[in-house]
Scaffold this motif. Structure first.
Motif, PDB file in Angstrom:
ATOM      1  N   UNK A 152       1.322  -3.117   5.310  1.00 28.67           N
ATOM      2  CA  UNK A 152       0.601  -3.988   4.394  1.00 28.67           C
ATOM      3  C   UNK A 152      -0.128  -3.105   3.387  1.00 28.67           C
ATOM      4  N   UNK A 153       0.422  -3.117   2.173  1.00 28.07           N
ATOM      5  CA  UNK A 153      -0.071  -2.215   1.140  1.00 28.07           C
ATOM      6  C   UNK A 153      -1.081  -2.952   0.265  1.00 28.07           C
ATOM      7  N   UNK A 154      -2.307  -2.419   0.213  1.00 26.92           N
ATOM      8  CA  UNK A 154      -3.349  -3.062  -0.590  1.00 26.92           C
ATOM      9  C   UNK A 154      -4.201  -1.990  -1.240  1.00 26.92           C
ATOM     10  N   UNK A 155      -4.734  -2.277  -2.415  1.00 25.89           N
ATOM     11  CA  UNK A 155      -5.576  -1.289  -3.096  1.00 25.89           C
ATOM     12  C   UNK A 155      -6.897  -1.135  -2.338  1.00 25.89           C
ATOM     13  N   UNK A 156      -7.519   0.044  -2.432  1.00 23.60           N
ATOM     14  CA  UNK A 156      -8.806   0.246  -1.764  1.00 23.60           C
ATOM     15  C   UNK A 156      -9.854  -0.783  -2.217  1.00 23.60           C
ATOM     16  N   UNK A 157      -9.748  -1.229  -3.463  1.00 24.78           N
ATOM     17  CA  UNK A 157     -10.701  -2.231  -3.985  1.00 24.78           C
ATOM     18  C   UNK A 157     -10.531  -3.572  -3.272  1.00 24.78           C
ATOM     19  N   UNK A 158      -9.273  -3.978  -3.104  1.00 25.85           N
ATOM     20  CA  UNK A 158      -9.005  -5.215  -2.343  1.00 25.85           C
ATOM     21  C   UNK A 158      -9.576  -5.087  -0.935  1.00 25.85           C
ATOM     22  N   UNK A 159      -9.317  -3.950  -0.294  1.00 27.16           N
ATOM     23  CA  UNK A 159      -9.788  -3.754   1.081  1.00 27.16           C
ATOM     24  C   UNK A 159     -11.305  -3.817   1.132  1.00 27.16           C
ATOM     25  N   UNK A 160     -11.947  -3.167   0.175  1.00 24.05           N
ATOM     26  CA  UNK A 160     -13.407  -3.166   0.168  1.00 24.05           C
ATOM     27  C   UNK A 160     -13.978  -4.579   0.037  1.00 24.05           C
ATOM     28  N   UNK A 161     -13.375  -5.376  -0.842  1.00 26.29           N
ATOM     29  CA  UNK A 161     -13.953  -6.719  -1.001  1.00 26.29           C
ATOM     30  C   UNK A 161     -13.702  -7.585   0.239  1.00 26.29           C
ATOM     31  N   UNK A 162     -12.576  -7.384   0.908  1.00 27.69           N
ATOM     32  CA  UNK A 162     -12.346  -8.133   2.162  1.00 27.69           C
ATOM     33  C   UNK A 162     -13.313  -7.694   3.258  1.00 27.69           C
ATOM     34  N   UNK A 163     -13.599  -6.388   3.304  1.00 27.53           N
ATOM     35  CA  UNK A 163     -14.538  -5.874   4.314  1.00 27.53           C
ATOM     36  C   UNK A 163     -15.927  -6.492   4.096  1.00 27.53           C
ATOM     37  N   UNK A 164     -16.308  -6.571   2.806  1.00 22.81           N
ATOM     38  CA  UNK A 164     -17.615  -7.167   2.492  1.00 22.81           C
ATOM     39  C   UNK A 164     -17.652  -8.632   2.881  1.00 22.81           C
ATOM     40  N   UNK A 165     -16.541  -9.307   2.558  1.00 23.02           N
ATOM     41  CA  UNK A 165     -16.444 -10.739   2.835  1.00 23.02           C
ATOM     42  C   UNK A 165     -16.551 -11.049   4.328  1.00 23.02           C
ATOM     43  N   UNK A 166     -15.807 -10.303   5.142  1.00 26.66           N
ATOM     44  CA  UNK A 166     -15.795 -10.638   6.577  1.00 26.66           C
ATOM     45  C   UNK A 166     -17.055 -10.149   7.279  1.00 26.66           C
ATOM     46  N   UNK A 167     -17.735  -9.148   6.653  1.00 27.15           N
ATOM     47  CA  UNK A 167     -19.067  -8.766   7.106  1.00 27.15           C
ATOM     48  C   UNK A 167     -19.139  -8.317   8.572  1.00 27.15           C
TER      49      UNK A 167
END
Ligand code: DCP
Length: 230
Positions: A152-167
């Protein structure tokens, strides 16, 4: 003295009779692995084995994931050696289903995470050397076979915003540089394949998209993944 048992590794391997087609889902933190597993869990041909993260968060009451993020130089050896043990158990697990889908693998633990900690000066060289020797021993003596990697290839920015979202509390201090470095290591291993080679075929799914789109992509690839078992 301490008994290590007298069963030889080759005998152990032969005893393992049920060999399902094994798929490992790989990708950066927050790339969507859990969503992917959740989708495939609904397929009757597939048994999903999730990552043993709950175990890492409670080793006799110690949250080793949190300890590693708070003081990597001190705790990453303890954390990664426990990851290695619990992932070896995941690889070994038998299944009655024709397809076994696992979240991550011993490979990404070694080639992405341990490598990342060492390269960024967060793990002392001696700890890195010991973990690497353990890894080599497991590779030679245990069954780490996988048939397909779904990356699953995702940009570091996408990953960061998901990490923030799921908290998830432990991960709130993870900086973008850490995700960028982990992303390069995944790319080097699974796409460029320069220093480390992928152990099997790699199917790339880009997950820089919303949830609905992600489910559509998993659906598109479902038959392909299930067919490969035939
Ligand atoms: N982790 C680590 N070293 C490993 C494996 C995992 O440091 N060898 C850490 C990274 C995360 C947590 O454990 O903080 C869980 O990692 P994953 O990326 O495997 O799982 P996620 O739930 O974050 O994946 P996704 O968001 O893709 O569902």
């Amino acid at each position: 003295g301490l008994s290590l048992g007298n069963v030889q590794p080759t005998q152990k391997r032969q005893k393992r009779t049920k060999k399902p087609f094994t798929v490992a889902v790989e990708g950066n933190i927050g790339s969507g692995k859990s969503t992917c597993l959740e989708y495939f869990r609904k397929q009757k041909e597939v048994e999903v084995v999730p990552e043993p993260v709950a175990k890492w968060k409670d080793v006799k009451g110690n949250n080793t994931l949190d300890m590693m993020y708070k003081d990597a130089s001190r705790w990453s050896l303890a954390f990664q050696s426990y990851v290695q043990l619990t992932m070896a158990e995941v690889h070994r697990k038998e299944s009655d289903c024709p397809i076994k889908m696992i979240e991550r693998s011993l490979y990404s633990a070694r080639y992405c995470f341990v490598e990342n900690l060492y390269k960024n000066g967060l793990m002392p060289e001696v700890d890195y050397a010991i973990l690497s020797e353990w890894y080599n021993w497991i590779q030679e003596n245990e069954d780490m076979h996988i048939d397909l990697i779904v990356y699953l290839q995702a940009s570091p920015e996408t990953c960061q915003s998901r990490i923030k979202e799921r908290n998830r509390q432990e991960e709130q201090s993870v900086p973008i540089e850490y995700l960028q470095s982990l992303n390069s290591l995944h790319e080097n291993w699974l796409i460029k394949q320069d220093k480390f080679k992928a152990p099997c075929q790699v199917l790339v799914i880009n997950t820089d998209c919303g949830l609905d789109e992600m489910y559509k992509k998993f659906e598109t690839h479902r038959d392909k993944i299930i067919q490969m078992n035939k």
